[in-house]
Design an enzyme around this catalytic site. Structure first.
Site, PDB file in Angstrom:
ATOM      1  N   ASP A   1      42.666   6.952  37.586  1.00 22.26           N
ATOM      2  CA  ASP A   1      42.682   7.744  36.150  1.00 22.26           C
ATOM      3  C   ASP A   1      42.807   6.638  35.358  1.00 22.26           C
ATOM      4  O   ASP A   1      43.076   7.153  34.146  1.00 22.26           O
ATOM      5  CB  ASP A   1      43.780   8.867  36.100  1.00 22.26           C
ATOM      6  CG  ASP A   1      43.687   9.798  37.039  1.00 22.26           C
ATOM      7  OD1 ASP A   1      42.606  10.091  37.451  1.00 22.26           O
ATOM      8  OD2 ASP A   1      44.694  10.289  37.574  1.00 22.26           O
TER       9      ASP A   1
ATOM     10  N   GLN B   1      39.560   5.639  42.292  1.00 25.40           N
ATOM     11  CA  GLN B   1      40.788   5.575  42.515  1.00 25.40           C
ATOM     12  C   GLN B   1      41.566   4.405  41.848  1.00 25.40           C
ATOM     13  O   GLN B   1      40.726   3.499  41.172  1.00 25.40           O
ATOM     14  CB  GLN B   1      41.454   5.914  43.904  1.00 25.40           C
ATOM     15  CG  GLN B   1      41.389   7.332  44.359  1.00 25.40           C
ATOM     16  CD  GLN B   1      39.803   7.681  44.797  1.00 25.40           C
ATOM     17  OE1 GLN B   1      39.365   7.019  45.765  1.00 25.40           O
ATOM     18  NE2 GLN B   1      39.322   8.571  44.447  1.00 25.40           N
TER      19      GLN B   1
ATOM     20  N   THR C   1      41.542  18.239  39.302  1.00 28.43           N
ATOM     21  CA  THR C   1      42.182  19.119  39.662  1.00 28.43           C
ATOM     22  C   THR C   1      42.994  19.992  38.270  1.00 28.43           C
ATOM     23  O   THR C   1      43.729  21.116  38.686  1.00 28.43           O
ATOM     24  CB  THR C   1      43.441  18.731  40.513  1.00 28.43           C
ATOM     25  OG1 THR C   1      44.343  17.798  39.819  1.00 28.43           O
ATOM     26  CG2 THR C   1      42.863  18.277  41.712  1.00 28.43           C
TER      27      THR C   1
ATOM     28  N   LYS D   1      38.151   4.226  34.227  1.00 27.36           N
ATOM     29  CA  LYS D   1      37.107   3.549  34.902  1.00 27.36           C
ATOM     30  C   LYS D   1      35.424   3.897  34.474  1.00 27.36           C
ATOM     31  O   LYS D   1      34.654   3.072  34.096  1.00 27.36           O
ATOM     32  CB  LYS D   1      37.022   3.493  36.526  1.00 27.36           C
ATOM     33  CG  LYS D   1      38.237   2.742  36.990  1.00 27.36           C
ATOM     34  CD  LYS D   1      38.356   2.931  38.592  1.00 27.36           C
ATOM     35  CE  LYS D   1      38.398   4.469  38.972  1.00 27.36           C
ATOM     36  NZ  LYS D   1      39.811   4.739  38.745  1.00 27.36           N
TER      37      LYS D   1
ATOM     38  N   GLY E   1      37.649  11.741  39.385  1.00 31.84           N
ATOM     39  CA  GLY E   1      36.791  12.349  38.186  1.00 31.84           C
ATOM     40  C   GLY E   1      36.870  11.537  37.205  1.00 31.84           C
ATOM     41  O   GLY E   1      37.683  11.096  36.535  1.00 31.84           O
ATOM     42  N   HIS E   2      35.603  11.159  37.034  1.00 33.71           N
ATOM     43  CA  HIS E   2      35.237   9.926  36.116  1.00 33.71           C
ATOM     44  C   HIS E   2      34.413  10.720  34.939  1.00 33.71           C
ATOM     45  O   HIS E   2      33.400  11.322  34.874  1.00 33.71           O
ATOM     46  CB  HIS E   2      33.986   9.186  36.489  1.00 33.71           C
ATOM     47  CG  HIS E   2      34.978   8.414  37.717  1.00 33.71           C
ATOM     48  ND1 HIS E   2      34.174   7.505  38.546  1.00 33.71           N
ATOM     49  CD2 HIS E   2      36.197   8.175  38.266  1.00 33.71           C
ATOM     50  CE1 HIS E   2      34.996   6.711  39.298  1.00 33.71           C
ATOM     51  NE2 HIS E   2      36.206   7.427  39.305  1.00 33.71           N
ATOM     52  N   THR E   3      35.100  10.562  33.747  1.00 37.28           N
ATOM     53  CA  THR E   3      34.849  11.463  32.584  1.00 37.28           C
ATOM     54  C   THR E   3      33.720  10.512  31.702  1.00 37.28           C
ATOM     55  O   THR E   3      34.240   9.301  31.459  1.00 37.28           O
ATOM     56  CB  THR E   3      35.992  11.684  31.571  1.00 37.28           C
ATOM     57  OG1 THR E   3      36.985  12.568  32.610  1.00 37.28           O
ATOM     58  CG2 THR E   3      35.602  12.425  30.536  1.00 37.28           C
TER      59      THR E   3
ATOM     60  N   THR F   1      44.205  15.687  46.365  1.00 38.15           N
ATOM     61  CA  THR F   1      43.390  16.492  45.496  1.00 38.15           C
ATOM     62  C   THR F   1      42.847  18.058  46.265  1.00 38.15           C
ATOM     63  O   THR F   1      42.549  18.784  45.574  1.00 38.15           O
ATOM     64  CB  THR F   1      42.203  15.819  45.164  1.00 38.15           C
ATOM     65  OG1 THR F   1      41.557  15.481  46.230  1.00 38.15           O
ATOM     66  CG2 THR F   1      42.602  15.012  44.200  1.00 38.15           C
TER      67      THR F   1
HETATM   68  P1  IMP Z   1      43.310  12.396  48.284  1.00 41.09           P
HETATM   69  O1  IMP Z   1      42.540  11.262  47.967  1.00 41.09           O
HETATM   70  O2  IMP Z   1      42.754  13.690  47.721  1.00 41.09           O
HETATM   71  O3  IMP Z   1      43.433  12.502  49.690  1.00 41.09           O
HETATM   72  O4  IMP Z   1      44.859  12.253  47.496  1.00 41.09           O
HETATM   73  C1  IMP Z   1      45.657  11.242  47.909  1.00 41.09           C
HETATM   74  C2  IMP Z   1      46.497  10.828  46.551  1.00 41.09           C
HETATM   75  O5  IMP Z   1      45.466   9.893  45.774  1.00 41.09           O
HETATM   76  C3  IMP Z   1      47.045  11.753  45.614  1.00 41.09           C
HETATM   77  O6  IMP Z   1      48.295  11.366  45.302  1.00 41.09           O
HETATM   78  C4  IMP Z   1      45.972  12.287  44.720  1.00 41.09           C
HETATM   79  O7  IMP Z   1      46.397  12.645  43.550  1.00 41.09           O
HETATM   80  C5  IMP Z   1      45.743  10.642  44.654  1.00 41.09           C
HETATM   81  N1  IMP Z   1      44.024  10.650  43.928  1.00 41.09           N
HETATM   82  C6  IMP Z   1      42.962  10.619  44.700  1.00 41.09           C
HETATM   83  N2  IMP Z   1      42.097  10.515  44.006  1.00 41.09           N
HETATM   84  C7  IMP Z   1      42.539  10.349  42.651  1.00 41.09           C
HETATM   85  C8  IMP Z   1      41.751   9.875  41.554  1.00 41.09           C
HETATM   86  O8  IMP Z   1      40.544   9.612  41.366  1.00 41.09           O
HETATM   87  N3  IMP Z   1      42.459   9.473  40.302  1.00 41.09           N
HETATM   88  C9  IMP Z   1      44.013   9.660  40.617  1.00 41.09           C
HETATM   89  N4  IMP Z   1      44.579   9.846  41.603  1.00 41.09           N
HETATM   90  C10 IMP Z   1      43.747  10.503  42.810  1.00 41.09           C
END
Ligand code: IMP
Length: 475
Positions: free
Chosen positions: A14, A219, A332, A17, A41-43, A124
């Site tokens: 977040d 991420q 989310t 990027k 989630g790229h805005t 997520t």
């Molecule tokens: P997952 O990638 O959905 O398995 O989530 C694993 C962890 O990574 C959780 O804490 C999510 O909130 C975090 N996470 C996954 N994708 C993102 C992202 O794009 N931005 C911020 N946190 C992320």
């Protein structure tokens, strides 16, 4: 390779990027995602100011001149991809070796989180972990099968039969009806089959021809499955190695490596966050409607007067930043945890990625804050022990707290909005950026001070190279 750049998250995701990638894509030919899926989630904002959030489509899709590549390291939910590109008609290629996400992945993800009984990851819920688990277990379904529909249907039948043994037990859900699943997915299979290609070969050739390529990370470094705050991480390599294995290119394919960091820190989901301003338990249920500050509280943050402890001040500042920065997850909608900038986190991101530059985003979200604090090391309660590098195991930080005394507190600045040159920034903001460069050892090349495409300060021009000679190093 002078004409390629990797843009990677330097914190817990977040970092903004998407906007930085879009900035460099203006002059690029190709934009490539190499890992992750629709957990991202790229805005993005188009030149007309329209807001678009993309999850699995590369951020270059808002530019008709850019070819967008989803690399082999990604996990792809075709339904989300279709939504991401709706009304845009971008040039799109999907690696034949990328893995596909199906609804059972998300169901398993959500069920496993629930069964962890409070000790979850805070995923997520998009099925990312289960899709990567299938890849590692060698039972995943790859995009290459879109070109072989009969074989694809056969594989899906086999996999669903297996999943139907797990799903009813874990999720208390009815078994998946494979015929219904196939009926709903067939149009997506047909739609995306023409996009499937050997993208490693495509990128290799493009590099040789001197095409300008932006590699888009998803991420952040501290969510990397190996380098991050395990187990509270995502299921892929978010650091530079993920770009190589996730595209099928070699080391020399990447020219510059730029890390993106917010001017403060944020995190969603569970896990350690040393500079967090308020207990996670207090913000979990916040919504945009309930998260706001009173005028009195806003006054305390802005003047830096009227609080009775640092703790209270940090708490108010976190809430203030959440409000002005609209710090709610773009995928989310969850409220993000917010805190001061942590330089140990950035040093780790520099180290594990070999960063050449930083882009600092959301500087404007610190505008108007009375006092700014920066964490440069951690200390124990008795102040007998200190360390300044972010450890690999969360447990090693358990008895330590951020120590703000080394750098002290800084007087904040009034406004950075609309400024386009570094030298025109308020001197306090310049000092803040110089301090970051000095303590992290990497130059800040780009500053974002607003969310529109024109809200930036190009401190150093890093991409594309102005003296391009072609793709010699790819050979
Ligand atoms: P997952 O990638 O959905 O398995 O989530 C694993 C962890 O990574 C959780 O804490 C999510 O909130 C975090 N996470 C996954 N994708 C993102 C992202 O794009 N931005 C911020 N946190 C992320």
């Amino acid at each position: 390779m002078d004409n390629t750049i990797a843009v990677l998250g330097a914190q817990w995701g977040d970092e903004g990027k998407g906007a930085v990638v879009a900035h460099y894509c203006k002059d690029a030919d190709i934009c490539v995602r190499a890992q992750g899926g629709n957990n991202a989630g790229h805005t993005l904002y188009t030149d007309e100011g329209k807001k678009i959030v993309v999850n699995i489509a590369p951020s270059g899709i808002i530019f008709p001149h850019v070819t967008n590549v989803i690399g082999n390291g990604c996990v792809v939910d075709l339904e989300v991809l279709a939504n991401n590109i709706e009304g845009l008609d971008p040039k799109l290629l999907i690696s034949d070796s990328a893995h596909l996400i199906f609804p059972y992945h998300a169901q398993l993800d959500i069920a496993r989180e629930r069964s962890r009984n409070g000790g979850g990851i805070g995923t997520t819920g998009k099925g990312i972990g289960p899709a990567y688990a299938d890849k590692i277990n060698r039972v995943g379904i790859r995009a290459g099968l879109l070109k072989h529909p009969q074989r694809l249907e056969q594989r899906l039948r086999e996999v669903v039969e297996e999943k139907n043994k797990e799903l009813p037990v874990l999720c208390q859900k009815n078994p998946i009806n494979i015929d219904n699943l196939l009926d709903s997915y067939r149009p997506l299979f047909e739609r995306f089959a023409p996009c499937v290609a050997d993208t490693a070969e495509y990128l290799h050739d493009a590099g040789k021809k001197g095409k300008k390529i932006v590699f888009e990370g998803a991420q952040g470094a501290l969510l990397d499955i190996d380098q991050g705050t395990y187990p509270h991480v995502t299921s892929s390599n978010t650091t530079i190695g993920g770009i190589l294995t996730g595209t099928g290119l070699g080391l020399r394919a990447i020219g510059k490596v730029l890390g993106v960091a917010k001017a403060y820190t944020s995190r969603v989901g569970e896990g350690i966050f040393p500079t967090e301003g308020e207990p996670y338990a207090d913000i979990r249920s916040l919504t945009r409607e309930t998260a706001g500050l009173t005028d009195h509280e806003r006054g305390i943050v802005q003047t830096g007067n009227g609080y009775n402890s640092d703790y209270k001040y940090f708490q108010l500042v976190s809430r203030y930043i959440r409000e002005v920065g609209d710090e709610f997850g773009s995928t989310t909608g969850r409220p993000r945890r917010v805190g001061w900038l942590d330089l140990a986190v950035l040093r780790k991101a520099v180290r594990v990625n070999g960063l050449d530059y930083l882009a600092l985003t959301r500087l404007d979200c610190l505008d108007g804050i009375g006092w700014i604090y920066v964490c440069d090391r951690y200390g124990d309660k008795e102040r007998r022990e200190y360390f300044s590098e972010f450890p690999n195991n969360e447990e090693d930080l358990q008895n330590f707290r951020p120590d703000y005394s080394t750098l002290g507190r800084y007087r904040g600045w009034e406004s950075t909005k609309s400024i386009r040159n570094f030298r025109d920034l308020p001197k306090e903001a310049r000092h803040y950026i110089e301090l970051i460069q000095d303590r992290v050892g990497v130059k800040v090349a780009l500053i974002k001070n607003g969310c529109q495409p024109h809200d930036y300060i190009e401190v150093e021009y890093v991409f594309p190279s102005r003296s391009m000679t072609g793709g010699v190093k790819f050979l």
